[in-house]
Enzyme design. Structure first.
Site: not given
Ligand SMILES: [Zn+2]
Length: 236
Positions: A30, A105, A144, A177, A188
């Site tokens: 995005k 939002r 990742r 991470r 999330r």
């Protein structure tokens, strides 16, 4: 001594002249697409996070009210965010349009923004909905791995290192991470879907939503966005 002449601001041959709103899950590209579009039309790329930080840094009255709330790690209330958005889009650099990244939002924010755009004589906004399969995003994020020595980023699924756990370039250790762990990412994504569904329904009802397949390459997604913009221009 020669003085440089005042060069009139060079505008792109085609103006955006509207607000573009991006809806999309975290890591769907995005930010990248929003920034590219804003750069192409030479209009501001707006995020409420940046606006908040700027207001705090400049010590504006809004910033002074937002600062303690942010420092407590709490959500800045809508009333403050909406006033900030209004002040921002009233600035002259927004007169040729602007690109929102991460706002609105909620449906309430979208309704407020719609009124605001009308009041300021903007056309109806273009809403780009970046659709991408949740399992694909989960793979992208949870796969990742970062090199501890350099900046290289690997992905266990799409771009694995030659030797497991080691960077191809410098042999550095590859680490995940903390925020990329599934137990952080999955909730999330779920929260995003729950929060965004009413917004998607709202903009669909208004006929403003354009679905874009965000599982494609950055370039292909960009082309889909260009097409959506052409369609929006033809309609309103
Ligand atoms: Zn490395």
């Amino acid at each position: 001594m020669a003085t440089s002449p005042v060069v009139p601001e060079k505008r792109p041959s085609e103006e955006l002249n509207r607000a573009v709103i991006f809806l999309g899950p975290p890591d769907a590209g995005k930010g990248t697409q929003a920034k590219q579009l804003a750069a192409k039309f030479m209009v501001p790329h707006l995020s409420t996070g940046d606006m908040l930080r700027e207001n705090v840094a400049n010590g504006t009255p809004l910033g002074a009210r937002a600062k303690p709330i942010m420092e407590r790690g709490e959500l800045v209330p809508d009333s403050l965010v909406l006033r900030m958005v209004r002040e921002r889009i009233e600035r002259p650099d927004c007169s040729h349009g602007f690109v929102f990244d991460g706002f609105p939002r909620t449906v309430a924010q979208a309704q407020y923004l719609g009124e605001l755009l009308k009041q300021h004589g903007f056309r109806r906004p273009l809403v780009i909905h970046l659709r991408v399969d949740t399992s694909l995003i989960l793979r992208r994020i949870t796969g990742r791995r970062m090199c501890k020595v350099g900046d290289e980023i690997y992905n266990l699924y799409d771009r694995p290192p030659k030797v497991a756990g080691r960077c191809d370039n410098d042999g550095g250790e590859l680490v995940q991470r903390p925020d990329d762990r599934e137990e952080i990412v999955a909730p999330r994504l779920h929260a995003y879907e729950k929060q965004t569904a009413p917004l998607v329904a709202y903009y669909t009802r208004l006929g403003l939503l354009h679905d874009v397949d965000a599982s494609k390459s950055i370039e292909e997604v960009r082309q889909q966005i260009d097409k959506a913009l052409l369609q929006a221009r033809a309609k309103h």
